[in-house]
Write an enzyme that holds these catalytic residues in place. Structure first.
Site, mmCIF file in Angstrom:
data_model
loop_
_atom_site.group_PDB
_atom_site.id
_atom_site.type_symbol
_atom_site.label_atom_id
_atom_site.label_comp_id
_atom_site.label_asym_id
_atom_site.label_seq_id
_atom_site.Cartn_x
_atom_site.Cartn_y
_atom_site.Cartn_z
ATOM 1 N N LYS A 60 -33.210 29.925 74.122
ATOM 2 C CA LYS A 60 -32.733 29.120 72.990
ATOM 3 C C LYS A 60 -32.687 27.637 73.357
ATOM 4 C CE LYS A 60 -28.336 30.565 74.662
ATOM 5 N NZ LYS A 60 -27.372 31.617 74.717
ATOM 6 N N TYR B 45 -22.770 -3.269 81.587
ATOM 7 C CA TYR B 45 -21.902 -3.358 80.416
ATOM 8 C C TYR B 45 -20.429 -3.263 80.792
ATOM 9 C CZ TYR B 45 -25.551 -2.751 76.864
ATOM 10 O OH TYR B 45 -26.622 -2.901 76.032
HETATM 11 C C1 LIG Z 1 -27.117 32.044 75.932
HETATM 12 C C2 LIG Z 1 -26.996 33.501 75.881
HETATM 13 C C3 LIG Z 1 -27.437 34.282 76.959
HETATM 14 C C4 LIG Z 1 -27.881 33.671 78.272
HETATM 15 O O1 LIG Z 1 -26.750 33.171 78.943
HETATM 16 P P1 LIG Z 1 -26.817 32.494 80.389
HETATM 17 O O2 LIG Z 1 -25.400 32.288 80.754
HETATM 18 O O3 LIG Z 1 -27.548 31.210 80.219
HETATM 19 O O4 LIG Z 1 -27.533 33.422 81.292
HETATM 20 C C5 LIG Z 1 -27.395 35.650 76.797
HETATM 21 N N1 LIG Z 1 -26.926 36.229 75.658
HETATM 22 C C6 LIG Z 1 -26.484 35.504 74.620
HETATM 23 C C7 LIG Z 1 -25.977 36.183 73.400
HETATM 24 C C8 LIG Z 1 -26.490 34.124 74.697
HETATM 25 O O5 LIG Z 1 -26.006 33.406 73.674
#
Ligand SMILES: *Cc1c(COP(=O)(O)O)cnc(C)c1O
Length: 372
Positions: A41, A263
């Site tokens: 994602k 800054y």
């Molecule tokens: C993001 C996510 C994962 C992966 O999680 P990590 O901690 O990055 O390994 C797995 N399952 C779901 C439902 C997620 O939202």
């Protein structure tokens, strides 16, 4: 430092696809006999879902998770028709056509999503199969316990959904001592036992490290693939760094004692100094919390063999380094390096999650994919 002949002002994000594939294999071995899914994602945590997806496909991955249908569509184009792509947010009314067009599997998170999907597929030939996501205690997206009872007793609904995955998500997987892990494990088993016998999945990266009880048929790591560590004992996590931010030196200058730098004049030169202006800032994902002030130096960048302090405020496009002791080594175009082997420490310096740091890096940097 070697002669630098040509360089661009644009910062570069290097993504090491060999390390990515090695991390895939490492986590697969940790997960024993479980199948590997990859959570890609947010554009593969900012690293570029198409290239990362293809690399993982090449490493043998055939199950992918994204958050949104649009992300799934991009991934489908990249990896071709064969792999399963699950959309974690589930089907939403506006996106149904994308699910069908790109053969995406919705992860159903509620009765409403289930009923909407069944309506949507009514006259569709060979609609995608689906996953069910039960909330076992994270109390985020997912089917709540009272709805789980309805799913368990509605055989017609279950049949219509054509489920091929039952999953849940752990809230505290990085902390092996946390009692919620066992609680969620118990609830997941109980819920799954009332459902059709399809593949089960509970573990993200942290869940893989919790051990075999948590692996079930399929694991779904994200951050670990990208070299991120998640447990209280990071030294025991054998993943390799995948991501480095390379910021070229654009200017070297002398600053007299008493002058301020950057800054808000938050850093004052106590002695005559030499500074390097490097071409990356918060618009490139370099956290402003890494700024060094009179009160405190927060972090350092790697410049060749040396570590040089970040001084003054990180700005939108530029960051300033103290090279007083290393001036002779530093040339225009030399690369200041952030993250990589320092991802965990620099995320901590920035008071950010490593997940958060990674997802911020992709916006403006040129991405270079390397195999080494
Ligand atoms: C993001 C996510 C994962 C992966 O999680 P990590 O901690 O990055 O390994 C797995 N399952 C779901 C439902 C997620 O939202």
């Amino acid at each position: 430092m070697a002669q630098v002949r040509t360089y661009s002002s644009r910062p570069v994000l290097t993504v090491n696809l060999t390390a990515l594939a090695d991390n895939y294999k490492y986590l697969a071995a940790k997960a024993g006999g479980a199948r590997m899914g990859a959570s890609l994602k947010a554009d593969a945590y900012g690293l570029g879902a198409s290239v990362v997806g293809r690399a993982l496909y090449g490493a043998g991955c055939r199950i992918f998770f994204v958050a949104h249908a649009g992300e799934g569509k991009i991934l489908r184009t990249a990896i071709g028709p064969k792999a399963s792509i699950y959309v974690l947010s589930g089907n939403t009314p506006q996106d149904t056509a994308i699910f069908f067009g790109s053969k995406l599997k919705p992860v159903i998170n509620s009765l409403t999503q289930a009923r909407d999907w069944v309506k949507a597929i009514k006259d569709v030939n060979h609609p995608p199969r689906t996953g069910l996501h039960f909330d076992t205690g994270i109390n985020r997206l997912g089917i709540p316990p009272e709805e789980a009872d309805i799913f368990a007793s509605d055989k017609a609904l279950i049949d219509a959904l054509d489920i091929d995955l039952i999953m849940s998500h752990l809230a505290c997987a990085g902390d092996a001592e946390h009692p919620l892990n066992e609680t969620q494990l118990g609830r997941f088993k109980k819920t799954a036992s009332r459902m059709p016998m399809v593949q089960l999945s509970l573990a993200n990266t942290g869940g893989i490290y919790l051990g075999p009880k948590y692996h079930f048929k399929l694991v779904r790591p994200g951050i670990g693939l990208f070299g991120g560590k998640v447990t209280n004992t990071p030294d025991k996590e054998g993943v390799k760094p995948v991501v480095e931010l390379h910021a070229p030196v654009l200017q070297i200058k002398a600053v007299k004692a008493g002058e301020t730098i950057g800054y808000n004049a938050s850093f004052t030169a106590r002695t005559d100094m030499k500074i390097a202006i490097v071409s990356a800032g918060y618009a490139d994902g370099l956290p402003v919390n890494l700024s060094g002030s009179d009160k405190r130096i927060v972090t350092s960048a790697r410049l060749g063999k040396h570590r040089v302090d970040v001084i003054g405020r990180v700005s939108m496009d530029y960051t300033i380094l103290d090279i007083t002791n290393y001036e002779g080594f530093v040339e225009l175009g030399a690369k200041a390096v952030f993250f990589g082997q320092d991802l965990e420490t620099q995320s901590a310096h920035a008071k950010m999650l490593n997940y958060e740091v990674l997802t911020h890096l992709g916006a403006r940097c040129r991405k270079i994919y390397v195999n080494e």
